[in-house]
Scaffold this motif. Structure first.
Motif, PDB file in Angstrom:
ATOM      1  N   UNK A   1       4.289  54.687 -40.562  1.00  0.00           N
ATOM      2  CA  UNK A   1       5.187  54.078 -39.603  1.00  0.00           C
ATOM      3  C   UNK A   1       5.483  55.038 -38.448  1.00  0.00           C
ATOM      4  N   UNK A   2       5.489  56.334 -38.714  1.00  0.00           N
ATOM      5  CA  UNK A   2       5.778  57.317 -37.672  1.00  0.00           C
ATOM      6  C   UNK A   2       4.794  57.203 -36.519  1.00  0.00           C
ATOM      7  N   UNK A   3       3.534  56.950 -36.815  1.00  0.00           N
ATOM      8  CA  UNK A   3       2.517  56.809 -35.772  1.00  0.00           C
ATOM      9  C   UNK A   3       2.856  55.652 -34.844  1.00  0.00           C
ATOM     10  N   UNK A   4       3.268  54.541 -35.406  1.00  0.00           N
ATOM     11  CA  UNK A   4       3.596  53.357 -34.612  1.00  0.00           C
ATOM     12  C   UNK A   4       4.833  53.623 -33.760  1.00  0.00           C
ATOM     13  N   UNK A   5       5.827  54.283 -34.330  1.00  0.00           N
ATOM     14  CA  UNK A   5       7.041  54.595 -33.573  1.00  0.00           C
ATOM     15  C   UNK A   5       6.713  55.491 -32.387  1.00  0.00           C
ATOM     16  N   UNK A   6       5.899  56.523 -32.620  1.00  0.00           N
ATOM     17  CA  UNK A   6       5.505  57.418 -31.527  1.00  0.00           C
ATOM     18  C   UNK A   6       4.717  56.654 -30.459  1.00  0.00           C
ATOM     19  N   UNK A   7       3.841  55.759 -30.891  1.00  0.00           N
ATOM     20  CA  UNK A   7       3.030  55.000 -29.947  1.00  0.00           C
ATOM     21  C   UNK A   7       3.899  54.091 -29.086  1.00  0.00           C
ATOM     22  N   UNK A   8       4.799  53.342 -29.719  1.00  0.00           N
ATOM     23  CA  UNK A   8       5.680  52.461 -28.951  1.00  0.00           C
ATOM     24  C   UNK A   8       6.577  53.257 -28.017  1.00  0.00           C
ATOM     25  N   UNK A   9       7.063  54.386 -28.485  1.00  0.00           N
ATOM     26  CA  UNK A   9       7.911  55.234 -27.651  1.00  0.00           C
ATOM     27  C   UNK A   9       7.142  55.720 -26.428  1.00  0.00           C
ATOM     28  N   UNK A  10       5.916  56.153 -26.645  1.00  0.00           N
ATOM     29  CA  UNK A  10       5.095  56.639 -25.533  1.00  0.00           C
ATOM     30  C   UNK A  10       4.801  55.522 -24.542  1.00  0.00           C
ATOM     31  N   UNK A  11       4.526  54.329 -25.039  1.00  0.00           N
ATOM     32  CA  UNK A  11       4.173  53.211 -24.171  1.00  0.00           C
ATOM     33  C   UNK A  11       5.383  52.554 -23.513  1.00  0.00           C
ATOM     34  N   UNK A  12       6.581  52.956 -23.905  1.00  0.00           N
ATOM     35  CA  UNK A  12       7.777  52.377 -23.296  1.00  0.00           C
ATOM     36  C   UNK A  12       7.976  52.844 -21.857  1.00  0.00           C
ATOM     37  N   UNK A  13       7.261  53.887 -21.473  1.00  0.00           N
ATOM     38  CA  UNK A  13       7.328  54.380 -20.098  1.00  0.00           C
ATOM     39  C   UNK A  13       6.263  53.674 -19.260  1.00  0.00           C
ATOM     40  N   UNK A  14       6.659  53.153 -18.110  1.00  0.00           N
ATOM     41  CA  UNK A  14       5.745  52.377 -17.262  1.00  0.00           C
ATOM     42  C   UNK A  14       4.524  53.184 -16.829  1.00  0.00           C
ATOM     43  N   UNK A  15       4.714  54.439 -16.484  1.00  0.00           N
ATOM     44  CA  UNK A  15       3.587  55.273 -16.048  1.00  0.00           C
ATOM     45  C   UNK A  15       2.600  55.469 -17.186  1.00  0.00           C
ATOM     46  N   UNK A  16       3.098  55.786 -18.370  1.00  0.00           N
ATOM     47  CA  UNK A  16       2.197  56.000 -19.496  1.00  0.00           C
ATOM     48  C   UNK A  16       1.468  54.725 -19.880  1.00  0.00           C
ATOM     49  N   UNK A  17       2.167  53.603 -19.844  1.00  0.00           N
ATOM     50  CA  UNK A  17       1.518  52.320 -20.135  1.00  0.00           C
ATOM     51  C   UNK A  17       0.404  52.062 -19.121  1.00  0.00           C
ATOM     52  N   UNK A  18       0.666  52.338 -17.854  1.00  0.00           N
ATOM     53  CA  UNK A  18      -0.360  52.096 -16.829  1.00  0.00           C
ATOM     54  C   UNK A  18      -1.544  53.055 -16.983  1.00  0.00           C
ATOM     55  N   UNK A  19      -1.296  54.266 -17.451  1.00  0.00           N
ATOM     56  CA  UNK A  19      -2.398  55.208 -17.695  1.00  0.00           C
ATOM     57  C   UNK A  19      -3.289  54.668 -18.811  1.00  0.00           C
ATOM     58  N   UNK A  20      -2.682  54.203 -19.891  1.00  0.00           N
ATOM     59  CA  UNK A  20      -3.468  53.653 -21.008  1.00  0.00           C
ATOM     60  C   UNK A  20      -4.248  52.427 -20.550  1.00  0.00           C
ATOM     61  N   UNK A  21      -3.609  51.556 -19.791  1.00  0.00           N
ATOM     62  CA  UNK A  21      -4.313  50.368 -19.292  1.00  0.00           C
ATOM     63  C   UNK A  21      -5.471  50.759 -18.385  1.00  0.00           C
ATOM     64  N   UNK A  22      -5.279  51.761 -17.523  1.00  0.00           N
ATOM     65  CA  UNK A  22      -6.353  52.209 -16.646  1.00  0.00           C
ATOM     66  C   UNK A  22      -7.516  52.772 -17.457  1.00  0.00           C
ATOM     67  N   UNK A  23      -7.216  53.570 -18.473  1.00  0.00           N
ATOM     68  CA  UNK A  23      -8.271  54.120 -19.317  1.00  0.00           C
ATOM     69  C   UNK A  23      -8.988  53.028 -20.098  1.00  0.00           C
ATOM     70  N   UNK A  24      -8.268  52.009 -20.523  1.00  0.00           N
ATOM     71  CA  UNK A  24      -8.900  50.898 -21.236  1.00  0.00           C
ATOM     72  C   UNK A  24      -9.844  50.133 -20.310  1.00  0.00           C
ATOM     73  N   UNK A  25      -9.452  50.001 -19.053  1.00  0.00           N
ATOM     74  CA  UNK A  25     -10.246  49.243 -18.092  1.00  0.00           C
ATOM     75  C   UNK A  25     -11.440  50.036 -17.573  1.00  0.00           C
TER      76      UNK A  25
END
Length: 107
Positions: A1-25
């Motif tokens: 569960x710790x992995x999921x909590x860290x992931x959601x926490x990291x993705x809660x920031x708009x910049x980090x979410x956009x970085x992940x989306x850019x890398x996915x694309x």
């Protein structure tokens, strides 16, 4: 569960979410490519990338003087697995909400 909590926490920031989306694309990118269009310093992007690495969402590899980043499928899989495991709860909740709205509309 710790992995999921860290992931959601990291993705809660708009910049980090956009970085992940850019890398996915776009696939693997150098840190400098992730700075473009964000109006942020290299140091700021580096801090965001560190949070994403520590959350297991991106991987870094060094090629000469460049740091190249890519999405880490294991981190994203942890989020997907957690979400899928909660599917029955959400479907039942949404069905109850739909029924309540229908009853209210009929009243």
């Amino acid at each position: 569960m710790t992995t999921v909590i860290k992931a959601f926490s990291a993705l809660s920031d708009q910049t980090r979410m956009s970085i992940v989306e850019q890398l996915m694309t776009e696939g693997e990118l150098a840190a400098g490519d992730l700075i473009e269009g964000r109006g942020m310093s290299g140091a700021a992007i580096s801090r965001h990338l560190k949070v994403l690495r520590e959350a297991g969402l991106v991987r870094q590899r060094v090629q000469g003087t460049h740091r190249l980043y890519t999405v880490d499928g294991h981190g994203l899989r942890a989020i997907a697995d957690w979400t899928i495991s909660k599917r029955a709860f959400w479907e039942a909740s949404l069905d109850r909400l739909d029924a309540a709205i229908t009853l209210e509309d009929q009243a």
